[in-house]
Motif scaffolding. Structure first.
Motif, PDB file in Angstrom:
ATOM      1  N   ALA A   1       0.679  -1.227  -0.011  1.00  0.00           N
ATOM      2  CA  ALA A   1      -0.005   0.035   0.193  1.00  0.00           C
ATOM      3  C   ALA A   1       0.871   1.316   0.129  1.00  0.00           C
ATOM      4  CB  ALA A   1      -1.089  -0.086   1.137  1.00  0.00           C
ATOM      5  N   ASN A   2       2.092   1.148   0.871  1.00  0.00           N
ATOM      6  CA  ASN A   2       2.916   2.315   1.084  1.00  0.00           C
ATOM      7  C   ASN A   2       3.620   2.684  -0.322  1.00  0.00           C
ATOM      8  OD1 ASN A   2       5.846   3.399   1.203  1.00  0.00           O
ATOM      9  ND2 ASN A   2       4.774   4.093   3.089  1.00  0.00           N
TER      10      ASN A   2
ATOM     11  N   ALA B   1       2.977  17.696  -2.512  1.00  0.00           N
ATOM     12  CA  ALA B   1       3.235  16.190  -2.907  1.00  0.00           C
ATOM     13  C   ALA B   1       4.696  16.022  -2.558  1.00  0.00           C
ATOM     14  CB  ALA B   1       3.281  16.134  -4.597  1.00  0.00           C
ATOM     15  N   ALA B   2       5.614  16.728  -2.251  1.00  0.00           N
ATOM     16  CA  ALA B   2       6.713  16.431  -1.931  1.00  0.00           C
ATOM     17  C   ALA B   2       7.101  15.983  -0.457  1.00  0.00           C
ATOM     18  CB  ALA B   2       8.002  17.426  -2.195  1.00  0.00           C
TER      19      ALA B   2
ATOM     20  N   LEU C   1       8.768   2.664  -9.108  1.00  0.00           N
ATOM     21  CA  LEU C   1       8.688   3.892  -8.203  1.00  0.00           C
ATOM     22  C   LEU C   1      10.282   4.541  -8.446  1.00  0.00           C
ATOM     23  CD1 LEU C   1       7.829   5.720  -6.207  1.00  0.00           C
ATOM     24  CD2 LEU C   1       8.470   4.080  -4.265  1.00  0.00           C
ATOM     25  N   LEU C   2      11.328   3.473  -8.747  1.00  0.00           N
ATOM     26  CA  LEU C   2      12.699   4.499  -8.771  1.00  0.00           C
ATOM     27  C   LEU C   2      12.699   4.832 -10.231  1.00  0.00           C
ATOM     28  CD1 LEU C   2      14.887   1.467  -7.476  1.00  0.00           C
ATOM     29  CD2 LEU C   2      14.442   3.507  -6.452  1.00  0.00           C
ATOM     30  N   GLU C   3      11.926   4.215 -11.395  1.00  0.00           N
ATOM     31  CA  GLU C   3      11.913   4.965 -12.389  1.00  0.00           C
ATOM     32  C   GLU C   3      11.039   6.476 -12.407  1.00  0.00           C
ATOM     33  OE1 GLU C   3       9.976   4.073 -16.973  1.00  0.00           O
ATOM     34  OE2 GLU C   3      10.579   2.467 -15.517  1.00  0.00           O
ATOM     35  N   LEU C   4      10.088   6.395 -11.829  1.00  0.00           N
ATOM     36  CA  LEU C   4       9.246   7.800 -11.623  1.00  0.00           C
ATOM     37  C   LEU C   4      10.329   8.789 -10.965  1.00  0.00           C
ATOM     38  CD1 LEU C   4       5.869   6.487 -10.870  1.00  0.00           C
ATOM     39  CD2 LEU C   4       6.143   7.853 -12.883  1.00  0.00           C
TER      40      LEU C   4
ATOM     41  N   ASP D   1       1.979   6.648  -6.693  1.00  0.00           N
ATOM     42  CA  ASP D   1       0.711   7.407  -7.448  1.00  0.00           C
ATOM     43  C   ASP D   1       1.118   8.873  -7.036  1.00  0.00           C
ATOM     44  OD1 ASP D   1      -0.866   5.294  -8.028  1.00  0.00           O
ATOM     45  OD2 ASP D   1      -1.937   5.284  -6.363  1.00  0.00           O
ATOM     46  N   CYS D   2       1.918   9.148  -6.013  1.00  0.00           N
ATOM     47  CA  CYS D   2       2.216  10.491  -5.510  1.00  0.00           C
ATOM     48  C   CYS D   2       3.325  11.062  -6.408  1.00  0.00           C
ATOM     49  CB  CYS D   2       2.680  10.593  -3.921  1.00  0.00           C
ATOM     50  SG  CYS D   2       2.808  12.050  -3.507  1.00  0.00           S
ATOM     51  N   ALA D   3       4.157   9.972  -6.701  1.00  0.00           N
ATOM     52  CA  ALA D   3       5.478  10.426  -7.913  1.00  0.00           C
ATOM     53  C   ALA D   3       4.714  10.538  -9.166  1.00  0.00           C
ATOM     54  CB  ALA D   3       6.488   9.211  -8.046  1.00  0.00           C
TER      55      ALA D   3
END
Length: 156
Positions: free
Chosen positions: A15-16, A56-57, A97-100, A22-24
């Motif tokens: 979930a995290n 967002a940050a 996530l790392l790519e984003l 989603d935030c990224a």
């Protein structure tokens, strides 16, 4: 005790990571909007975008701190090793996530370059309108370096 022994931690982790992803994505979209606003010199829109980007940050930072707490709770070693030991597609989610994050970093750097060039253009324009040999109206401290001594208005 391994992370696999804690299915609730694995669910919280998933979930995290999904929330971070989603935030990224949202942050990347905000930075793309920021670039358009910078190119259009839309100051009002930039103020709104800056607030959204800051929020967002902040959320990403909070989610990152939660991720570290989950890792400690699971007594896990490195994040990469932990994700590989888990199932449910977490390594792929982590890679996404790392790519984003890399795309966000690149977008932020591009916007910084654009902002720097706009600043240089503005300074050059201001210099063109100032008569030759005159000092800048305000220095870095925000005060006018006019070279005038202080005046004493009266003494008793």
């Amino acid at each position: 005790m391994t992370a696999l022994a804690h299915p609730d931690i694995a669910q919280q982790l998933q979930a995290n990571l999904q929330a971070q992803r989603d935030c990224a994505k949202k942050l990347l979209g905000i930075m793309q909007e920021e670039r358009q606003a910078l190119m259009a010199s839309d100051v009002a829109r930039l103020e709104t975008i800056t607030q959204s980007k800051s929020e967002a940050a902040g959320l990403l930072q909070t989610l990152g701190n939660t991720l570290l707490q989950l890792r400690k709770a699971a007594h896990a070693g490195s994040l990469d090793g932990w994700f590989v030991s888990l199932r449910n597609g977490l390594p792929a989610l982590w890679d996404e996530l790392l790519e984003l994050a890399g795309k966000c970093r690149a977008a932020n750097q591009d916007n910084a370059v654009l902002l720097g060039s706009r600043e240089a253009q503005l300074k050059q324009t201001l210099r063109a309108f100032r008569p030759a040999g005159t000092p800048e109206l305000y220095g870095r401290s925000g005060y006018a370096p006019l070279g005038l001594s202080a005046r004493q208005f009266g003494a008793a």
